[in-house]
Design an enzyme around this catalytic site. Structure first.
Site, PDB file in Angstrom:
ATOM      1  N   ASP A 167      17.211  23.457  18.327  1.00 28.77           N
ATOM      2  CA  ASP A 167      16.561  24.904  18.524  1.00 28.77           C
ATOM      3  C   ASP A 167      17.428  25.845  17.571  1.00 28.77           C
ATOM      4  O   ASP A 167      18.525  26.277  17.982  1.00 28.77           O
ATOM      5  CB  ASP A 167      16.310  25.452  19.680  1.00 28.77           C
ATOM      6  CG  ASP A 167      15.034  24.623  20.503  1.00 28.77           C
ATOM      7  OD1 ASP A 167      13.939  24.706  19.946  1.00 28.77           O
ATOM      8  OD2 ASP A 167      15.511  23.480  21.081  1.00 28.77           O
ATOM      9  N   ASP A 216      22.718  20.719  16.053  1.00 32.54           N
ATOM     10  CA  ASP A 216      21.696  21.396  17.378  1.00 32.54           C
ATOM     11  C   ASP A 216      20.439  21.214  17.090  1.00 32.54           C
ATOM     12  O   ASP A 216      20.180  21.033  15.601  1.00 32.54           O
ATOM     13  CB  ASP A 216      22.425  22.887  17.653  1.00 32.54           C
ATOM     14  CG  ASP A 216      21.335  23.676  18.393  1.00 32.54           C
ATOM     15  OD1 ASP A 216      20.935  23.250  19.615  1.00 32.54           O
ATOM     16  OD2 ASP A 216      21.063  24.728  18.159  1.00 32.54           O
ATOM     17  N   ASP A 238      23.452  27.241  16.634  1.00 33.37           N
ATOM     18  CA  ASP A 238      23.417  28.550  16.385  1.00 33.37           C
ATOM     19  C   ASP A 238      23.578  29.201  17.695  1.00 33.37           C
ATOM     20  O   ASP A 238      23.715  30.597  17.730  1.00 33.37           O
ATOM     21  CB  ASP A 238      21.987  28.700  16.200  1.00 33.37           C
ATOM     22  CG  ASP A 238      21.141  28.629  17.251  1.00 33.37           C
ATOM     23  OD1 ASP A 238      21.075  27.346  18.009  1.00 33.37           O
ATOM     24  OD2 ASP A 238      20.115  29.502  17.723  1.00 33.37           O
TER      25      ASP A 238
HETATM   26 MG   LIG Z   1      20.353  26.095  19.406  1.00 28.19          MG
END
Ligand SMILES: [Mg+2]
Length: 284
Positions: free
Chosen positions: A46, A44, A227
């Site tokens: 961000d 991923d 995240d």
């Molecule tokens: Mg993310």
């Protein structure tokens, strides 16, 4: 339940099988993956390769990440993909690397390692519905500061990182009430992220995108680092394909991922250690 609880809402909370991922050191994770004969590494962006910033524009790729990714892309038996909610053009600018797979807008678009890009999954024509959602959000927000609607080709994101929590708690349900009908008609759903509501077609999620990429490179075993809530579909997908999910979070929480690194800086340390394991090169 409250009248406003949108039935078309999909909170990608971890499912019943979710448990707390085990903390792993970056070097230990790299050593574990060194033994795999073929590795498809999915990341991923961000919160994983970049710290979360007050606005998406301010996010900066973690120092050392681009260099480590460049060396990994050249390593034998390794493919690398970045899988993000951001549009492809933004990802290309932030990660100027040839040989990297990019997935944009949660799986609506893919850029091949040779630079070609195409819609990955048919999003359908949702433009008119997204216009309507923007219009309805504006009715509630009426130009209030801090709120931001980011329009994408196959979805939109309502960012509220710069809004007081009480104001967000008060206005978000009203917006979602107004969105309920046009979203249902157009086959759209909402995913709750870190201070963002992501609206996207139901057919599109990161898990489907990961499976599609794995089908392009049979024989590679997947690892996925992410995240946020939208990454849970991908964690489940890699588990299904015999791979490993790694949550990036300072505090543990239930997840489909089995392991946990704490922050983007640790992701970079993991990538750097993985380069050394898979190429024999040590870089400071
Ligand atoms: Mg993310």
């Amino acid at each position: 339940m409250a009248y406003g609880m949108p039935s078309s809402e999909s909170v990608r909370a971890p499912e019943a099988g979710a448990r707390l991922p085990s903390r792993v050191e970056p070097g230990a994770l790299a050593r574990r993956l060194a033994r795999w004969s073929g590795l498809f590494l999915f990341l991923d962006y961000d919160g994983t390769l970049a710290e979360i910033a007050p606005t998406p524009e301010e996010a900066v790729t973690a120092p050392g990440a681009v260099g480590a990714l460049r060396r990994l892309i050249g390593a034998p038996g390794v493919a690398v993909a970045v899988v993000s909610g951001r549009p492809l053009a933004e990802l290309t600018g932030r990660l100027p690397l040839s040989g990297l797979w990019l997935v944009g807008e949660h799986g609506a678009w893919v850029r091949y390692p040779d630079g070609r890009s195409q819609p990955l999954l048919e999003a359908g024509n949702v433009g008119a519905a997204l216009d309507e959602l923007e219009r309805r959000a504006a009715l509630v927000l009426g130009g209030r500061p801090g709120w931001r609607v980011e329009r994408k080709t196959a979805g939109l994101a309502l960012h509220y990182r710069q809004v007081a929590p009480e104001e967000a708690a008060r206005l978000l349900p009203r917006i979602q009430d107004l969105w309920l009908r046009p979203m249902a008609v157009a086959g759209l759903e909402v995913v709750h992220g870190h201070k963002v509501l992501e609206v996207r077609p139901r057919m599109i999620d990161k898990g489907r995108a990961v499976k599609w990429l794995l089908d392009q490179r049979p024989g590679l075993r997947p690892v996925y680092l992410g995240d946020d809530t939208a990454d849970e579909d991908a964690f489940a997908a890699v588990a299904e394909r015999g791979g490993l999910g790694v949550l990036v979070a300072r505090n543990s929480r239930p997840s489909e991922a089995r392991l946990r690194l704490s922050e983007p800086a640790e992701v970079v340390r993991f990538l750097t250690a993985l380069v050394a394991e898979r190429t024999g090169q040590i870089h400071p």
